[in-house]
Design a protein around this motif. Structure first.
Motif, PDB file in Angstrom:
ATOM      1  N   GLY A 126       0.779  -1.232   0.000  1.00 32.58           N
ATOM      2  CA  GLY A 126       0.000   0.000   0.000  1.00 32.58           C
ATOM      3  C   GLY A 126       0.809   1.280   0.000  1.00 32.58           C
ATOM      4  O   GLY A 126       0.250   2.357   0.192  1.00 32.58           O
ATOM      5  N   GLY A 127       2.102   1.185  -0.233  1.00 36.08           N
ATOM      6  CA  GLY A 127       2.936   2.389  -0.261  1.00 36.08           C
ATOM      7  C   GLY A 127       3.030   2.980  -1.649  1.00 36.08           C
ATOM      8  O   GLY A 127       2.476   2.451  -2.619  1.00 36.08           O
ATOM      9  N   LYS A 128       3.762   4.080  -1.755  1.00 39.99           N
ATOM     10  CA  LYS A 128       3.938   4.756  -3.037  1.00 39.99           C
ATOM     11  C   LYS A 128       4.947   4.038  -3.930  1.00 39.99           C
ATOM     12  O   LYS A 128       4.950   4.213  -5.129  1.00 39.99           O
ATOM     13  CB  LYS A 128       4.392   6.191  -2.812  1.00 39.99           C
ATOM     14  N   ASN A 129       5.836   3.234  -3.313  1.00 39.95           N
ATOM     15  CA  ASN A 129       6.817   2.461  -4.072  1.00 39.95           C
ATOM     16  C   ASN A 129       7.160   1.208  -3.276  1.00 39.95           C
ATOM     17  O   ASN A 129       6.618   0.985  -2.203  1.00 39.95           O
ATOM     18  CB  ASN A 129       8.062   3.300  -4.388  1.00 39.95           C
ATOM     19  N   ARG A 130       8.085   0.375  -3.789  1.00 37.21           N
ATOM     20  CA  ARG A 130       8.395  -0.899  -3.132  1.00 37.21           C
ATOM     21  C   ARG A 130       9.138  -0.726  -1.815  1.00 37.21           C
ATOM     22  O   ARG A 130       9.335  -1.679  -1.078  1.00 37.21           O
ATOM     23  CB  ARG A 130       9.170  -1.815  -4.076  1.00 37.21           C
ATOM     24  N   SER A 132       8.145   1.521   0.625  1.00 38.02           N
ATOM     25  CA  SER A 132       7.298   2.157   1.628  1.00 38.02           C
ATOM     26  C   SER A 132       5.973   1.414   1.714  1.00 38.02           C
ATOM     27  O   SER A 132       5.603   0.673   0.807  1.00 38.02           O
ATOM     28  CB  SER A 132       7.044   3.634   1.271  1.00 38.02           C
ATOM     29  N   GLY A 133       5.283   1.601   2.825  1.00 35.84           N
ATOM     30  CA  GLY A 133       3.982   0.981   2.988  1.00 35.84           C
ATOM     31  C   GLY A 133       3.824   0.286   4.323  1.00 35.84           C
ATOM     32  O   GLY A 133       4.704   0.346   5.189  1.00 35.84           O
TER      33      GLY A 133
END
Length: 141
Positions: A126-130, A132-133
């Motif tokens: 659910g992050g902006k990139n691999r 984060s999240g």
């Protein structure tokens, strides 16, 4: 770096494949590289955790936990592809790291490099990139 002939000097058109073998999972074992039609190994001279970190990232196996040396996972066969690898740990793929030129060297497999990664038991979702999240951890399947 003094004493190294620059970057790996691989053919940019060559498709690189990496695998870890004899470690009990796809994220641990002796490092093998498919290079110019053959599977070969990497000599563990100067092999360390930043080098293993790049391999773990390239194989999508999480963080690097250890960088075993001296054929810890058994001796490989075929050529030794390179040695004296020096990664900073931020490279996207192993061929971006400094090393002796990649080739098919006929030398002992007594010093084959190994890698132990954390594995894919956790992931970010659910992050902006691999990178984060939300952290999800696999527990009891």
């Amino acid at each position: 770096m003094k004493g190294r002939p620059g970057n790996c000097q691989t053919d940019p058109s060559e498709s690189m494949k990496l695998r870890l073998v004899n470690g009990g999972s796809r994220c641990a074992g002796r490092l093998e590289i498919h290079y110019k039609g053959d599977w070969g190994t990497v000599n563990s001279y100067d092999w360390d955790l930043p080098d293993a970190a790049v391999v773990c990232r390239q194989l999508d196996c999480g963080a690097a936990l250890k960088a075993p040396i001296g054929a810890h996972f058994g001796k490989g066969s075929g050529p030794v592809v390179t040695w004296n690898v020096h990664c900073h740990g931020s490279e996207a793929v192993l061929q971006e790291c400094e090393s002796y030129p990649w080739d098919h060297y006929c030398t002992s497999h007594d010093y084959d490099a190994g890698v132990i990664c954390a594995g894919s038991r956790s992931r970010l979702v659910g992050g902006k990139n691999r990178c984060s999240g939300r952290v999800e951890v696999l527990h009891r399947d």
